[in-house]
Design a protein around this motif. Sequence first.
Motif, PDB file in Angstrom:
ATOM      1  N   VAL A 124       0.857  -1.200   0.000  1.00 56.53           N
ATOM      2  CA  VAL A 124       0.000   0.000   0.000  1.00 56.53           C
ATOM      3  C   VAL A 124       0.890   1.246   0.000  1.00 56.53           C
ATOM      4  N   ARG A 134      -2.076   5.174   2.796  1.00 57.56           N
ATOM      5  CA  ARG A 134      -2.199   4.641   4.157  1.00 57.56           C
ATOM      6  C   ARG A 134      -2.469   5.778   5.139  1.00 57.56           C
ATOM      7  N   ASN A 159      -6.012   4.082   4.289  1.00 59.73           N
ATOM      8  CA  ASN A 159      -6.071   2.986   3.301  1.00 59.73           C
ATOM      9  C   ASN A 159      -7.194   3.160   2.278  1.00 59.73           C
TER      10      ASN A 159
END
Length: 938
Positions: free
Chosen positions: A787, A792, A796
Amino acid sequence: MGLTRQYLRYEPAALFGLVASARGSVAFVALRGERGRYVAVPGCEHVFVWDTRKGEKVLILKGLKQEVSCLCPSPDGLHLAVGYEDGSVRVFNLLSGEASITFNGHRAAVTALQYDHLGGRLVSGSKDTEVIVWDVINESGLYRLRGHKDAVTQVLFLKEKNLLVTSGKDTLVKWWDLDTQHCFKTLVGHRTEVWGMALLSREKRLITGSGDSELRVWDITYIQEVKDPDEPESKKSKAPSPGSEENTEEDETLELDEHPEERIVKCSKVGSILREGRDRVVTLGTDRMGKFLACHGTDAVLEVFTVLSEEELQKKLEKKIKKAKKKAKQKSEEVPEGSVELSLQEEIQRVTNVKASSKIKSFDLILSPKGELKIVLLLQNNVIESYNLDLSAQVPQAVRASKITIGGHRSDVRTLAFSSDNIAILSAAAESVKIWNRSTLQCIRTMDCEYALCSLFVPGDRQVIVGTKTGKLQLYDLASGSLIETLNAHDGAMWSIALSPDQRGFVTGGADKCVKFWEFELVKDESSVQKRLSMKHVRVLQLDEDVLCVRYSPNQKLLAVSLLDCTVKIFYVDTLKFFLSLYGHKLPVLCMDICYDGTLIATGSADRNVKIWGLDFGDCHRSLFAHDDSVMYLQFVPKSHLFFTAGKDSKIKQWDADKFEHIQTLEGHHQEVWCLALSPNGDYVVSASHDKSLRLWERTREPLILEEEREMQREAEYEESVAKEEQPVVPGETQGETGLAGKKTIETIKAAERIMEAIELYREEMAKLKEHNAICKTAGKEVPFPVNPILRAYGNITPSEYVLEVFKKVKSSELEESLLVLPFSYVPDLLRLFNEYIHLGSDVELLCRALLFLLKIHFGQITGNHMLVTVIEDLKKTTISRVSEARDVLGFNMAGLQFLKREIEAKEEVTFFADATERFEEKKRKRKKKEKMVLAVL
């Protein structure tokens, strides 16, 4: 590598000594549920709200750097629109004191602001000749109107119609149709600049003020609303033909366009009202109801007129007809129908003249519920005056209700001084000496004086000495606030005074070509038993030129004297023998100072240069180009070789006399800085300017790195150059009467860059996801997907959601300009994302606005791109369906709110009557109780 010299940063600590700046306008504001008590005035870059009853400052609306040029309160009284010198407009919430909205559109100072009657739109006029209409609710610009050839002076909305009237210094009054955004008529009946306008008699009258003593009055008539196609042609009202009697020279017929739905406004000059003032109109305005009209010129008189209502006019006309009939009856004549009419002077009657204590710069009127007219005047000499006009009196006279003066001087402060304990500040101007407490910024003493030019605190800080323009020395006692002694010291202006380092006396220099030495002594007064302080003249040094500045060296061995012949001469104090001559300046040295160890002398001149000299041999170490105008004041920081200079270019600069480097510029003043003073510990700098303000600067513990300072300066210069660049052109649009409201600024460029970065991230993440899916397919199992740290940090979220988040953070007022500088290569991705967002039903209104703007500016490229055909087709379907859904929800909510409103109103009526009954019963009970008590006493 050697150690770098560490400097400490000076930060602005406070602005004081200012009641109101004379540049902007004054306005009554509703605060704490009261109207007519609080007034908003410009205070340099801030807006001060004063309580006229208590004479206290209750609120400060903090600005940025630019000076305030215009104010306009909203109709609901909750907001205040403020225009600035750089062309920006900020809308402040009066409850919180915060700026909720910022509009950037003008390239020069805002000169006029006006809300529409609902407060949903705001129109601004500027020195750049353009008018911009802003949407306050959506926080965005609607459109720009071009047409004036000089600065716009006034803007007015017409409530009845969607029309706008603007006046300018180009002698024109322009009428704009806001539905089609074009100027449909120009009034050309003025020979000079139109300085003010006002609407009267329910917007059926326009009154204009120009460069002469006439107030021109124009009648506004709406001839026709909408043409009904079924109505017979004979019944339709027609505009007068060029040959008809109705079309006279004084008659202006304002036509919109030749469409079937034609609106015609007829504007004819009725006549003029003569003002008593012979100069130009400065401000012309009415109260909110349009019942009273007032105007003033460049003098101190405000002329107040009353505008009669239709009922009052009817009564007056009936009375006049009755009188005419009576007169005709005596002569056996008949009064023809319509021959008796009211003159303009009878319709608009003079009430009274209000004489202020100084020149008026601006005013505002408000009619109180008691039927009293409240007037507030902003004067040129840093004063706010409020007057009450009792209209029920036979001859109404304006009575001054309050005068706010204590917070500042009437004229420019020409000298400043700090007390030895760093607590008290002395400021002196042409009419008074004031002592301020540095920590509270309150004025603790005000003493009348002559025109002050120089000053100092006597050792012990109990007395102060002021040198005047007439050459007098005035000694004041601070405890009693009284003038103890006045001495005729010089035959001309006393330009400079300096305390001797041993603190036993001082030296003065004046325009009579003399330097005089004085000593303090204690003398016995005839009236008092105690001895008091006095000044004794000891010696005199005669010179060939006027003395402009004098300074002692710290060891009291040398005396530096600046002369009108552009030189500085150094003398020995004990023998008064000549030691050195410092020559090199092209214009006279106005200020100088010697550093604490007596090794250096710095001189500031009217030639804009500062020269640093050695006091041992009189050699010039370095000449620095310091300011863009004359250097007015110079002083060393105690116990250092750093010094401050103040210039007529409104800047204060700090320099290093050892390294000959410019350290810091203190920006804040808007006009010439006359003087400054440093506290004995070097922690504070106080400065005085022509903008009537005193500013306090404080030394912080924050280190100042010169390289960083230079970098920040370069960035600021770049940002300034970006704002001055040519504005981007919208493809397919010509430079006509209308244009986009916004302008390209560094904020819009940064917003566009953020959108570009977000789309780049979206592209990268999509490519990574594609690659990841291919790897998973090859491996035949699920491989963890890394990610992105940015995503994040946002919790997310998906890359497309991140683009939406960035897009939503762009200010509403900067959206169009940001999209305009966005390269087309990013537009296809943006359109695909818009399709996705609208399909999900998120932020439909914002996305539709951006979508339509992108389609407008990139129409040719979008339609020519076959890849985008399906995207546009999808967008068409989803947009229409989502917008109609949003409209339905809105309609349902409106209906529900109206139903609740009716319910509450019905309940309130019942409650109102119930309350009235209860109150009546209570009164009855109290009366009976009182009667019983009286009987008991009897």
